[in-house]
Design an enzyme around this catalytic site. Structure first.
Site, PDB file in Angstrom:
ATOM      1  N   CYS A 186      -6.067  -3.241  30.955  1.00 10.82           N
ATOM      2  CA  CYS A 186      -5.537  -4.158  29.947  1.00 10.82           C
ATOM      3  C   CYS A 186      -6.540  -4.348  28.808  1.00 10.82           C
ATOM      4  O   CYS A 186      -7.736  -4.472  29.013  1.00 10.82           O
ATOM      5  CB  CYS A 186      -5.231  -5.490  30.621  1.00 10.82           C
ATOM      6  SG  CYS A 186      -4.923  -6.790  29.445  1.00 10.82           S
ATOM      7  N   CYS A 191       4.426  -4.461  28.717  1.00  7.84           N
ATOM      8  CA  CYS A 191       3.307  -3.524  28.538  1.00  7.84           C
ATOM      9  C   CYS A 191       2.996  -2.783  29.844  1.00  7.84           C
ATOM     10  O   CYS A 191       2.992  -3.388  30.913  1.00  7.84           O
ATOM     11  CB  CYS A 191       2.083  -4.301  28.085  1.00  7.84           C
ATOM     12  SG  CYS A 191       0.646  -3.258  27.866  1.00  7.84           S
ATOM     13  N   CYS A 231      -6.543  -7.507  22.189  1.00  7.72           N
ATOM     14  CA  CYS A 231      -5.091  -7.279  22.109  1.00  7.72           C
ATOM     15  C   CYS A 231      -4.320  -8.596  21.951  1.00  7.72           C
ATOM     16  O   CYS A 231      -4.523  -9.552  22.693  1.00  7.72           O
ATOM     17  CB  CYS A 231      -4.603  -6.541  23.355  1.00  7.72           C
ATOM     18  SG  CYS A 231      -2.854  -6.147  23.239  1.00  7.72           S
ATOM     19  N   CYS A 249       0.939  -6.892  13.975  1.00  6.73           N
ATOM     20  CA  CYS A 249       1.255  -6.654  12.558  1.00  6.73           C
ATOM     21  C   CYS A 249       2.654  -7.109  12.154  1.00  6.73           C
ATOM     22  O   CYS A 249       2.943  -7.150  10.966  1.00  6.73           O
ATOM     23  CB  CYS A 249       1.052  -5.182  12.224  1.00  6.73           C
ATOM     24  SG  CYS A 249       2.370  -4.099  12.803  1.00  6.73           S
ATOM     25  N   CYS A 297       4.923   1.399   3.770  1.00  7.00           N
ATOM     26  CA  CYS A 297       6.300   1.246   4.254  1.00  7.00           C
ATOM     27  C   CYS A 297       7.119   2.469   3.840  1.00  7.00           C
ATOM     28  O   CYS A 297       7.896   3.000   4.638  1.00  7.00           O
ATOM     29  CB  CYS A 297       6.929  -0.027   3.689  1.00  7.00           C
ATOM     30  SG  CYS A 297       5.949  -1.511   3.928  1.00  7.00           S
ATOM     31  N   CYS A 324       0.833  -1.211   0.000  1.00  2.00           N
ATOM     32  CA  CYS A 324       0.000   0.000   0.000  1.00  2.00           C
ATOM     33  C   CYS A 324       0.862   1.253   0.000  1.00  2.00           C
ATOM     34  O   CYS A 324       0.357   2.351   0.159  1.00  2.00           O
ATOM     35  CB  CYS A 324      -0.926  -0.011   1.203  1.00  2.00           C
ATOM     36  SG  CYS A 324      -0.049   0.258   2.755  1.00  2.00           S
TER      37      CYS A 324
HETATM   38 FE1  FSX Z   1       2.432  -4.117   3.241  1.00  2.00          FE
HETATM   39 FE2  FSX Z   1       4.026  -1.758   2.630  1.00  2.00          FE
HETATM   40 FE3  FSX Z   1       1.242  -3.207   5.189  1.00  2.00          FE
HETATM   41 FE4  FSX Z   1       1.293  -1.360   3.563  1.00  2.00          FE
HETATM   42  O1  FSX Z   1       3.702  -1.060   1.061  1.00  2.00           O
HETATM   43  S1  FSX Z   1       3.317  -4.059   5.191  1.00  2.00           S
HETATM   44  S2  FSX Z   1       0.259  -3.369   3.172  1.00  2.00           S
HETATM   45  S3  FSX Z   1       1.188  -1.038   5.733  1.00  2.00           S
HETATM   46  O2  FSX Z   1       2.978  -0.643   3.537  1.00  2.00           O
HETATM   47  O3  FSX Z   1       3.805  -3.533   2.109  1.00  2.00           O
HETATM   48 FE1  SF4 Z   2      -0.829  -5.004  27.426  1.00  2.00          FE
HETATM   49 FE2  SF4 Z   2      -2.263  -6.267  25.591  1.00  2.00          FE
HETATM   50 FE3  SF4 Z   2      -0.825  -7.676  27.371  1.00  2.00          FE
HETATM   51 FE4  SF4 Z   2      -2.990  -6.358  28.156  1.00  2.00          FE
HETATM   52  S1  SF4 Z   2      -2.908  -8.093  26.693  1.00  2.00           S
HETATM   53  S2  SF4 Z   2      -1.015  -6.383  29.190  1.00  2.00           S
HETATM   54  S3  SF4 Z   2      -2.929  -4.531  26.852  1.00  2.00           S
HETATM   55  S4  SF4 Z   2      -0.047  -6.318  25.755  1.00  2.00           S
HETATM   56 FE1  SF4 Z   3       1.463  -4.357  17.656  1.00  2.00          FE
HETATM   57 FE2  SF4 Z   3       2.200  -3.694  15.162  1.00  2.00          FE
HETATM   58 FE3  SF4 Z   3       1.073  -1.879  16.794  1.00  2.00          FE
HETATM   59 FE4  SF4 Z   3       3.542  -2.728  17.275  1.00  2.00          FE
HETATM   60  S1  SF4 Z   3       2.863  -1.569  15.464  1.00  2.00           S
HETATM   61  S2  SF4 Z   3       1.901  -2.477  18.792  1.00  2.00           S
HETATM   62  S3  SF4 Z   3       3.404  -4.904  16.636  1.00  2.00           S
HETATM   63  S4  SF4 Z   3       0.082  -3.749  15.969  1.00  2.00           S
END
Ligand code: FSX
Ligand code: SF4
Ligand code: SF4
Length: 309
Positions: A257, A237, A263, A293, A53, A50
């Site tokens: 939490c 956390c 989460c 992610c 990055c 997208c």
């Molecule tokens: Fe993927 Fe890059 Fe997600 Fe986007 O382009 S890691 S869809 S946020 O940004 O490749």
């Molecule tokens: Fe933090 Fe999520 Fe773990 Fe709760 S479940 S302590 S909000 S990382």
């Molecule tokens: Fe979790 Fe990704 Fe957000 Fe970091 S950036 S807290 S790994 S969802």
């Protein structure tokens, strides 16, 4: 002046709130990076993604993107940042790869579709010297350029593991760099820097590491630098105590939490809890949840995002 790996790790780890890769700007490191960047430029190509990055690295605040581009990364090719287009751009891509053969880093953003001979993602076209027209797919670009490079940086979860384009359904047969290399027998070393999108410090810091240390950073079993992905979100956390006392937030606006809100922190490894995002103003768990992610099984293995595991 040279820095040991240990010094570098200390500078990069951001153990004090607010410290980022800016701490890399130790005079000795700047000198080392400047020397490195001339010899090892970056060629950045984009497939199924997208552009998040790229947007994320442009948001690098500490150091600023201007400093990144002047002092750390010599960008020989970037489809979104460069002015050239069409045949001129494609010629530049292959000319740069030839000129810096064995030395450049190939930054791959986005997944690589393997179905239909890669035709789901055509990244450019050109005429060869005999005048024949050729469409260049992401599959062609990665397969041809990676073996010419000194190493590949798989930027973002899509490039590292397939990510969103590789999610359930996956009609394009999207894969990450590692899977493509296995299928094609390509042996070029790969550093995965996942995140959807990845934090600018993770990208800039990993490139700075390679340039200054002349070696790959230590990687975990999913090919990620332990420097940035070595710690568990949940164990670090600020809500951990509430988790242990089963004090769960019921709404996003209440404190406590976020486990019951979905989460996924307990199964996620990244340093977002101390590095924070958007110049350090916030991070996902503070007002929302971690959706995992950076993990190889994102997004399918993390879905539904807003329900407990
Ligand atoms: Fe993927 Fe890059 Fe997600 Fe986007 O382009 S890691 S869809 S946020 O940004 O490749
Ligand atoms: Fe933090 Fe999520 Fe773990 Fe709760 S479940 S302590 S909000 S990382
Ligand atoms: Fe979790 Fe990704 Fe957000 Fe970091 S950036 S807290 S790994 S969802």
């Amino acid at each position: 002046m040279s820095l040991t790996r240990r010094d570098f790790v200390k500078l990069c780890s951001g153990t004090v709130a607010g410290l980022g890769v800016s701490q890399l700007f130790h005079p000795g490191l700047v000198m080392a990076m400047k020397e490195g960047m001339q010899k090892h430029p970056v060629i950045w190509i984009q497939g199924q993604g997208c552009t998040g990055c790229s947007v994320s690295i442009l948001n690098s605040t500490n150091p600023s993107i201007k400093k990144v581009l002047l002092d750390i990364i010599s960008m020989e090719y970037h489809p979104t940042l460069m002015a050239a287009e069409g045949q001129t751009a494609m010629e530049q891509l292959y000319a740069a790869a030839e000129k810096f053969k064995g030395k450049f880093f190939l930054a791959v953003e986005g997944a690589i579709p393997m179905a239909a001979d890669g035709k789901y993602c055509v990244v450019g076209e050109m005429h060869d010297k005999d005048g024949n027209h050729r469409e260049i797919t992401m599959l062609d670009a990665v397969s041809e350029l990676a073996p010419m490079s000194g190493g590949v940086l798989a930027l973002g979860t899509c490039a590292a593991y397939g990510g969103i384009p590789g999610a359930k359904g996956n009609v394009t047969e999207a894969v990450g760099v590692g899977t493509l290399f296995e299928k094609k027998g390509i042996k070029t070393p790969v550093v995965n820097i996942p995140g959807c999108a990845p934090h600018p410090d993770w990208m800039v810091g990993s490139i700075a590491y390679v340039l200054t240390q002349g070696a790959l950073p230590e990687l975990d079993r999913d090919g990620r630098p332990t420097l940035f992905f070595g710690e568990n979100i949940h164990e670090n956390c600020p809500y951990l105590e509430q988790f242990e006392f089963a004090e769960f937030a019921e709404t996003f606006t209440s404190k406590g939490c976020r486990y019951e809100l979905g989460c996924k922190g307990p199964s996620v490894y990244a340093d977002c809890f101390k590095r924070r995002w958007n110049g350090g103003v916030n991070w996902c768990v503070e007002n929302a949840v971690c959706i995992g992610c950076v993990e190889p099984f994102f997004p399918d293995g993390m879905s539904p995002f807003y329900e407990p595991e």
